[in-house]
Design a protein around this motif. Structure first.
Motif, PDB file in Angstrom:
ATOM      1  N   ALA A  69       1.346  -1.309   0.085  1.00 21.27           N
ATOM      2  CA  ALA A  69       0.151   0.212  -0.120  1.00 21.27           C
ATOM      3  C   ALA A  69       1.325   0.995  -0.339  1.00 21.27           C
ATOM      4  O   ALA A  69       0.165   2.347  -1.019  1.00 21.27           O
ATOM      5  CB  ALA A  69      -0.820   0.003   1.409  1.00 21.27           C
ATOM      6  N   ALA A  70       2.146   1.171   0.241  1.00 18.84           N
ATOM      7  CA  ALA A  70       2.892   2.589   0.929  1.00 18.84           C
ATOM      8  C   ALA A  70       3.305   2.664  -0.756  1.00 18.84           C
ATOM      9  O   ALA A  70       4.061   3.761  -1.015  1.00 18.84           O
ATOM     10  CB  ALA A  70       4.140   1.876   2.019  1.00 18.84           C
ATOM     11  N   GLY A  71       3.670   1.357  -1.155  1.00 17.11           N
ATOM     12  CA  GLY A  71       4.227   1.728  -2.601  1.00 17.11           C
ATOM     13  C   GLY A  71       3.443   2.328  -3.246  1.00 17.11           C
ATOM     14  O   GLY A  71       3.544   3.029  -4.603  1.00 17.11           O
ATOM     15  N   GLN A  72       1.991   1.870  -2.992  1.00 16.73           N
ATOM     16  CA  GLN A  72       0.981   2.357  -4.454  1.00 16.73           C
ATOM     17  C   GLN A  72       0.963   3.738  -4.054  1.00 16.73           C
ATOM     18  O   GLN A  72       0.489   4.374  -4.967  1.00 16.73           O
ATOM     19  CB  GLN A  72      -0.047   1.559  -3.901  1.00 16.73           C
ATOM     20  CG  GLN A  72      -1.513   2.273  -4.741  1.00 16.73           C
ATOM     21  CD  GLN A  72      -1.694   1.946  -5.824  1.00 16.73           C
ATOM     22  OE1 GLN A  72      -0.392   0.875  -6.834  1.00 16.73           O
ATOM     23  NE2 GLN A  72      -1.997   2.482  -7.202  1.00 16.73           N
ATOM     24  N   CYS A  73       1.268   4.061  -2.767  1.00 13.79           N
ATOM     25  CA  CYS A  73       1.287   5.346  -2.638  1.00 13.79           C
ATOM     26  C   CYS A  73       1.722   6.468  -3.308  1.00 13.79           C
ATOM     27  O   CYS A  73       2.009   7.466  -3.249  1.00 13.79           O
ATOM     28  CB  CYS A  73       1.049   5.354  -1.117  1.00 13.79           C
ATOM     29  SG  CYS A  73      -0.556   5.211   0.076  1.00 13.79           S
ATOM     30  N   CYS A  74       3.447   6.200  -3.181  1.00 15.51           N
ATOM     31  CA  CYS A  74       4.569   7.054  -3.462  1.00 15.51           C
ATOM     32  C   CYS A  74       4.114   7.006  -5.303  1.00 15.51           C
ATOM     33  O   CYS A  74       4.576   7.947  -6.236  1.00 15.51           O
ATOM     34  CB  CYS A  74       5.926   5.586  -3.700  1.00 15.51           C
ATOM     35  SG  CYS A  74       5.527   5.850  -2.292  1.00 15.51           S
ATOM     36  N   TYR A  75       3.892   5.678  -6.319  1.00 22.51           N
ATOM     37  CA  TYR A  75       3.679   5.828  -6.919  1.00 22.51           C
ATOM     38  C   TYR A  75       2.036   6.849  -7.591  1.00 22.51           C
ATOM     39  O   TYR A  75       2.418   7.724  -7.992  1.00 22.51           O
ATOM     40  CB  TYR A  75       2.548   4.544  -7.386  1.00 22.51           C
ATOM     41  CG  TYR A  75       2.184   4.120  -8.910  1.00 22.51           C
ATOM     42  CD1 TYR A  75       3.079   4.539 -10.047  1.00 22.51           C
ATOM     43  CD2 TYR A  75       1.178   4.417  -8.861  1.00 22.51           C
ATOM     44  CE1 TYR A  75       2.440   4.805 -11.750  1.00 22.51           C
ATOM     45  CE2 TYR A  75       0.477   4.826 -10.215  1.00 22.51           C
ATOM     46  CZ  TYR A  75       0.928   4.536 -11.614  1.00 22.51           C
ATOM     47  OH  TYR A  75       0.711   4.682 -13.049  1.00 22.51           O
ATOM     48  N   LEU A  76       1.437   6.479  -6.748  1.00 21.70           N
ATOM     49  CA  LEU A  76       0.334   7.796  -7.575  1.00 21.70           C
ATOM     50  C   LEU A  76       0.888   9.727  -7.090  1.00 21.70           C
ATOM     51  O   LEU A  76       0.288  10.146  -8.198  1.00 21.70           O
ATOM     52  CB  LEU A  76      -0.952   7.599  -6.420  1.00 21.70           C
ATOM     53  CG  LEU A  76      -1.957   6.637  -5.729  1.00 21.70           C
ATOM     54  CD1 LEU A  76      -3.141   7.303  -5.307  1.00 21.70           C
ATOM     55  CD2 LEU A  76      -2.422   6.560  -7.716  1.00 21.70           C
ATOM     56  N   ALA A  77       1.962   9.383  -5.680  1.00 21.45           N
ATOM     57  CA  ALA A  77       2.654  11.331  -6.101  1.00 21.45           C
ATOM     58  C   ALA A  77       3.330  11.480  -7.400  1.00 21.45           C
ATOM     59  O   ALA A  77       3.456  12.258  -8.402  1.00 21.45           O
ATOM     60  CB  ALA A  77       3.024  11.204  -4.994  1.00 21.45           C
ATOM     61  N   ALA A  78       4.134  10.377  -7.674  1.00 21.64           N
ATOM     62  CA  ALA A  78       4.654   9.845  -8.995  1.00 21.64           C
ATOM     63  C   ALA A  78       3.834  10.024  -9.874  1.00 21.64           C
ATOM     64  O   ALA A  78       3.690  10.886 -10.947  1.00 21.64           O
ATOM     65  CB  ALA A  78       5.774   8.916  -9.266  1.00 21.64           C
TER      66      ALA A  78
END
Length: 484
Positions: A216-225
């Motif tokens: 989930a944290a990786g998904q959050c970083c992807y959304l920002a990028a």
């Protein structure tokens, strides 16, 4: 026509007092007509000017502005004054008005291919859910969902709200021609949004759901990028960063290197975003530019919250109708994300057609009719596209639930809510769209908590779609709403 019609003259030419003078030849000297007709010669020399004149007075004014006096006109051309000469010139030269100027370029023109590319960029992250299904599996928690899925939902919803607001903030700066300020907003807002949404995901995860929290944290970083790259117009590099996820559709590859594919795409997207921000020129925008208020971005974030929850309920509807506990996405959610590409193109088409209708109608009633017809056609085209994508996804998705009438109607109504909400948002009417979408999301949540039947979703989505359609007719039926 450059230069003067008259050079020298009886009053200004040294050494030639009392001599006749000739008009100035602006471009190429034309052979004098036989018989020494000075008026005919002048008509040939000034043909381009005379041909487009709508009245002889225009020709007279031109001659007078170049210093031709009545005495000079009488001596050279035999006319008492400039008006008499202008009338003869006007009669001798046929009218040749310039062609109508070409219509201005369509401000809302966009290529369908670029919109479809954005639709693929929106949909490809869905493959990450398939590859990450083992990481999200766990004991059922609230509403029968695995606790890892709840962590993903918490982080995703938080990221949607933040990144939707950030995207509007950056686009506001871009609309003021201040790209450096937009870049500064992305540099500050994207990392902060990634951190906040990741914290929400970790807080929603259970103590034994470290894998789910990491995913989930990786998904959050992807959304920002992804937000950064999309705002800066870098859809194509993002597409190439996500393309390796398609290898996960091959069962042996997905089972063997699924986590590596997820990590590789995440690192690639974040790296591209960092490089894009570093590659932007630093500096300041136009002087005197007023900073857009932060509060103006809040309705866009709330719209992202409501719309995101409605999309999640479309996906959860597939989960609740499915027998597999490991399923973390469904054809309904994939169809909605894929349809965002055609939806964006249809939004541009509506803006273009409404401007054409504004130029082609002469009454407020006629314009309202044009807008209503255009909205209906664009919405119908979007819903047909969404239905086709849902049908294709149901046939291709392994063990997908049947696309029955209730499921299809709910999906189409949610699609109508999203498209009309995006339409209002594109016209700056985000507060109304945000209120309706958030109210619909709240009603869907209460229906889920109370255990209401699936038909309740039809009522909620249908009511929201009707309200947004009424807002579209009221707000966009006014010509003032379509000002550039």
């Amino acid at each position: 026509m450059s230069g003067s019609l008259w050079i020298g003259g009886q009053e200004g030419q040294e050494g030639q007092e009392g001599q006749d003078t000739l008009p100035f030849i602006p471009r190429q000297r034309t052979a004098r007509p036989p018989g020494g007709d000075a008026v005919a010669e002048l008509a040939l020399r000034l043909e381009d000017v005379i041909a487009v004149a709508v009245h002889p007075d225009e020709i007279a004014a031109l001659m007078e502005s170049d210093g031709m006096t009545d005495a000079q006109i009488h001596a050279v051309y035999g006319h008492p004054d400039s008006f008499s000469l202008a009338e003869e010139l006007y009669d001798r030269v046929a009218r040749r008005y310039p062609a109508a100027p070409a219509p201005p370029p369509e401000p809302w023109h966009t290529h369908l291919g670029s919109c479809l590319l954005r639709g693929l960029v929106f949909a490809l992250p869905g493959l990450a859910y398939v590859l990450g299904a083992p990481l999200l599996a766990g004991p059922p928690a609230e509403f029968g969902l695995p606790s890892g899925t709840l962590a993903l939902l918490a982080g995703t919803v938080t990221g949607w709200v933040w990144n939707q607001s950030l995207s509007h903030r950056a686009h506001s700066w871009l609309s003021l021609a201040d790209r450096p300020a937009a870049v500064r907003a992305l540099r500050r807002g994207a990392p902060l949004g990634a951190a906040l949404s990741a914290l929400a995901a970790v807080a929603a995860a259970g103590p034994n759901d470290l894998d789910a929290a990491a995913f989930a944290a990786g998904q959050c970083c992807y959304l920002a990028a992804a937000t950064t790259l999309l705002v800066l117009g870098r859809e194509r590099p993002l597409f190439w960063a996500l393309l390796p996820l398609t290898l996960g559709l091959v069962p042996p590859v997905g089972d063997a290197v699924g986590p590596l594919l997820l990590l590789g795409s995440l690192v690639a997207a974040v790296t591209l975003a960092v490089l894009a921000l570093r590659g932007e020129a630093a500096g300041h925008g136009p002087r005197g530019a007023v900073s857009p208020p932060l509060a103006a971005s809040v309705p866009y974030g709330l719209f992202g919250l409501g719309a995101g929850i409605l999309v999640l309920y479309a996906a959860l509807g597939d989960l609740f109708r499915h027998d597999s506990a490991g399923m973390v996405a469904g054809p309904s959610a994939v169809a909605l994300t894929l349809s965002m590409g055609p939806a964006e193109w249809l939004l541009h088409r509506f803006r273009a057609e409404s401007l054409a209708g504004l130029r082609g109608t002469s009454s407020a009633r006629g314009f309202r009719g044009t807008v209503a017809a255009t909205v209906s056609l664009c919405l119908l085209a979007y819903l047909l596209t969404l239905a086709a994508l849902a049908e294709a996804g149901t046939r291709l998705w392994p063990d997908a639930p049947v696309l029955d009438a209730t499921r299809l109607a709910t999906l189409l109504l949610i699609g109508a809510v999203l498209w009309t909400g995006l339409l209002l948002q594109s016209f700056g009417a985000a507060p109304g769209a945000a209120v309706v979408c958030c109210a619909a999301a709240l009603a869907q949540t209460l229906a889920l908590i109370l255990g209401a039947p699936p038909e309740a979703g039809l009522v909620v989505s249908g009511s929201a779609a009707a309200l947004l359609a009424a807002l579209v007719c009221v707000l966009l039926g006014r010509a003032s709403a379509h000002r550039p």
